[in-house]
Design a protein around this motif. Structure first.
Motif, mmCIF file in Angstrom:
data_model
loop_
_atom_site.group_PDB
_atom_site.id
_atom_site.type_symbol
_atom_site.label_atom_id
_atom_site.label_comp_id
_atom_site.label_asym_id
_atom_site.label_seq_id
_atom_site.Cartn_x
_atom_site.Cartn_y
_atom_site.Cartn_z
ATOM 1 N N VAL A 294 -9.828 5.223 -5.310
ATOM 2 C CA VAL A 294 -9.007 4.586 -4.281
ATOM 3 C C VAL A 294 -8.648 3.164 -4.694
ATOM 4 N N TYR B 150 -8.604 -2.981 0.624
ATOM 5 C CA TYR B 150 -8.991 -1.638 1.068
ATOM 6 C C TYR B 150 -9.502 -1.660 2.511
ATOM 7 N N GLU C 107 -6.689 5.313 1.266
ATOM 8 C CA GLU C 107 -7.299 6.623 1.042
ATOM 9 C C GLU C 107 -6.263 7.738 0.945
ATOM 10 N N ALA D 44 -9.941 14.657 -4.723
ATOM 11 C CA ALA D 44 -11.215 14.130 -4.235
ATOM 12 C C ALA D 44 -12.321 15.160 -4.173
ATOM 13 N N LYS E 10 -7.411 0.689 5.111
ATOM 14 C CA LYS E 10 -8.239 1.808 4.671
ATOM 15 C C LYS E 10 -7.484 3.144 4.678
ATOM 16 N N GLU E 11 -6.801 3.456 5.756
ATOM 17 C CA GLU E 11 -6.112 4.755 5.841
ATOM 18 C C GLU E 11 -5.043 4.883 4.769
ATOM 19 N N TYR F 218 -14.908 8.538 -5.876
ATOM 20 C CA TYR F 218 -13.784 8.537 -4.943
ATOM 21 C C TYR F 218 -13.398 7.100 -4.591
ATOM 22 N N TYR F 219 -14.387 6.275 -4.321
ATOM 23 C CA TYR F 219 -14.123 4.872 -3.952
ATOM 24 C C TYR F 219 -13.410 4.142 -5.091
#
Length: 689
Positions: free
Chosen positions: A152, A124, A132, A140, A128-129, A148-149
């Motif tokens: 993902v 992650y 997500e 979300a 990251k982008e 949310y985390y």
């Protein structure tokens, strides 16, 4: 026209004057304001400009050492190289990852314990982008940050985390340790197997590794190997930290979550003594987080040292005795003794309660090796057999159901339709209370039990029924409790079993069995306290492992100044006539020293004049649905008879049956006393006494 021009000309200076006056006022106000700022508020604003932040961190110190009674080191601290991480305030995951990547180039890490989540968290941060983007804004909107985390991470596939290189896995392993760190609290990243080369590399690159330090830590070291180790206990690792279930207890006492604490045994029992005082360092930083100054506000001090009552030289010998006799018994009758695996012994000073040796040895038949299980002397309880007859006789004398010197003929008793209940031999004859102990008469004890239960007829009419008062159960157990049987001994240890009490039953035969030690169960420690109470003229003292607490000093081998002594504590005095205790002491002496005594052939020629009581308990258990018959062998004793300085209890469970027995209880008891007095004589000679 001329007048108008003159009028206009005369009006111009007036306006300019007004304008200049207004400007003057504005400048005056500005100057006044600057004066107020400079004079009245200048110091306050300057303090704001110079504002700094002070934080205090607590540095763990080594635990106290543990010594035996002769000041030999039993538990020490072994220094080891250590790589630690102390995160500044507000450190983010991306920053920790950068540190991990830099550190992975300098040290190796074990990657065997990485979880799927560890790997996903790393992926992650590197993508990251993309990660997500897999969770839509609509999904979300109603999620918390944590939800949310997790959502993902759920979208990261197994394939994406399955092909990490060895270097990447080491980065993940390092970051896993960095993530455990609390602000301004050192977290160990690696402290086992840190090589000198790794230590040097990290030390040379500290300026490129924010928060990382190369230092020294410590691990517990055991100079005597596994001798006594199961009772010494263990401590948590820093990775484990304080147990979650005890977090509130420790945190309110100044601990940090990653502190190592005693997890079991004496390490746990004496945590407050061994923990030490952390060094407290105050860090001063400016608003930008730049370190300005450090100051030690509290000097650290390793934990106080604990001096035990245990004699490690003697302890090693007792361990050896148990191993040798257990192996002899197993090899002598391997089939009959196939369930035999444990031998337990406790050796104690009966007058002070100081534990001199506490041993448990278990034989692992598959690996053909012995395992140190000294904790079983406190944890495991067994039916002990005739060793408890001293307490039974005292209960009978004090309750008045027998008289001192009263004779009873030893012949089997038959109650109702049950099988006759007798002694180990049908030829014991007529015995008084002392003789009943010497010859280990069951029948004498049966009559005590029946009379306490309300049956006073004598001679008892065989085959008839017997009346029985259930209150007798509580009465006899109250007597036994005065000796420590069926209750806590008070030993300084985190846990001890109090044994098992059988169900109170109206069947007199069961109550008779209890009077000869074949119903309720007791630990070896309880039996040691019981025989010590008899040896000590009826004073029951608390058994204890700790002898002293000493202040720490830099010396590697010596103890420091005395901080505290652990004194003898009398728990209770047996509530009965002293002459009754004298009679039981005489009975115990005759067991070992008079012809016909059940221990006579092993102890009669001993110059140290021992006394004691032998025990055999019939025992049944089930294995694979099949009832197995076996016996427990036990022995308690003390010496010298008139001025006892040492007492012991031995229990060997599941020894087979009488026809296939090695006299292991007698052999262990004899060798323990021989070794104790031989060692004492040797030391006296060395001291020139």
């Amino acid at each position: 026209m001329v007048r108008e021009k003159k009028r206009k000309k005369s009006q111009l200076p007036v306006r300019l004057n007004i304008l200049f006056f207004i400007v003057f006022l504005l400048f005056s106000v500005l100057i006044l304001q600057l004066g107020v700022v400079q004079i009245l508020n200048g110091e306050e604003f300057q303090e704001e400009i110079d504002r700094t932040i002070q934080d205090t961190t607590k540095i763990p110190v080594p635990r106290g050492k543990i010594f035996d009674r002769n000041q030999n080191v039993v538990v020490d601290n072994e220094p080891v190289y250590s790589i630690t991480y102390t995160p500044p305030k507000g450190t983010q995951a991306d920053e920790r990852l950068e540190v991990a990547e830099s550190l992975a180039e300098l040290i190796s890490m074990d990657t065997g314990l990485l979880t799927e989540r560890n790997k996903k968290e790393y992926w992650y941060l590197k993508h990251k982008e993309e990660a997500e983007s897999r969770v839509s804004d609509e999904e979300a909107v109603d999620m918390s940050n944590a939800e949310y985390y997790n959502a993902v991470l759920e979208e990261i596939t197994e394939e994406e985390i399955s092909n990490f290189s060895k270097q990447e896995k080491e980065v993940i392993a390092i970051k896993k340790e960095l993530d455990k760190a609390y602000s301004l609290t050192p977290q160990i990243v690696k402290n086992k197997d840190v090589t000198a080369e790794e230590y040097a590399k990290v030390a040379e690159n500290l300026d490129k590794l924010p928060g990382i330090n190369a230092t020294t830590d410590w691990d517990r070291e055991y100079p005597y190997g596994d001798t006594f180790q199961s009772l010494l206990g263990s401590i948590t690792t820093q990775q484990q930290g304080i147990p979650a279930e005890d977090e509130e207890y420790y945190m309110t006492r100044g601990y940090s979550r990653n502190d190592r604490v005693g997890r079991s045994g004496l390490e746990e029992q004496y945590e407050d003594v061994l923990r030490g005082r952390k060094e407290q360092i105050q860090y001063t930083t400016d608003k930008s987080g730049r370190l300005i100054d450090t100051e030690t506000v509290v000097e650290g001090q390793r934990g106080k040292d604990l001096v035990l009552t245990i004699d490690m030289e003697f302890q090693k010998e007792v361990d050896k005795i148990l191993q040798e006799e257990l192996l002899t018994a197993i090899q002598k009758h391997p089939t009959a003794n196939r369930h035999m695996e444990d031998a337990l012994a406790v050796v104690i000073d009966p007058q002070t309660g100081e534990l001199l040796a506490v041993s448990g040895q278990s034989y692992d038949r598959e690996d053909n090796e012995f395992v140190n299980t000294a904790h079983k002397t406190l944890y495991d309880s067994h039916v002990p057999g005739s060793v408890v007859k001293g307490a039974t006789v005292l209960a009978g004398l004090d309750s008045g159901v027998i008289s001192p010197g009263e004779y009873i003929h030893d012949s089997p008793i038959k109650i109702g339709t049950g099988a006759p209940k007798g002694s180990w031999s049908n030829n014991l004859g007529t015995l008084d209370d002392i003789g009943a102990l010497r010859r280990s008469s069951n029948v004498y004890m049966f009559y005590i039990a029946l009379r306490m239960g309300g049956e006073y007829r004598y001679p008892f009419p065989n085959g008839s029924g017997a009346s029985f008062d259930l209150n007798a159960w509580q009465e006899i157990r109250n007597y036994f409790r005065q000796f420590g049987l069926g209750t806590e001994t008070g030993v300084d240890y985190p846990y001890e079993s109090t044994g098992l009490k059988g169900e109170n039953t109206s069947r007199p035969g069961i109550f008779m069995d209890n009077a000869i030690g074949q119903y309720d169960t007791y630990t070896t420690m309880q039996l040691a306290q019981y025989v010590s109470t008899i040896a000590n003229d009826g004073y029951r003292v608390r058994p204890h492992f700790a002898k002293e607490v000493r202040e720490p000093i830099p010396s590697m081998e010596e103890v420091g100044p005395l901080y505290k002594s652990i004194n003898t504590e009398v728990l209770n005095r047996i509530e009965m006539n002293d002459s009754y205790i004298d009679r039981v002491q005489e009975g115990f002496r005759q067991v070992f020293q008079s012809p016909g005594g059940t221990g006579y052939s092993y102890f009669a020629d001993k110059s140290y004049q021992p006394a004691g009581k032998t025990g055999t308990a019939e025992y049944e258990f089930y294995e694979d649905g099949k009832q197995i018959y076996t016996e427990n062998l036990s022995l308690v004793g003390y010496a010298p008879y008139d001025e006892p300085e040492v007492a012991f209890a031995v229990v060997v469970p599941k020894t087979g049956d009488t026809s296939n027995q090695h006299p292991i209880n007698h052999m262990i008891g004899e060798r323990i006393l021989d070794t104790y007095f031989d060692l004492k004589e040797k030391r006296d000679e060395e001291a020139g006494e």
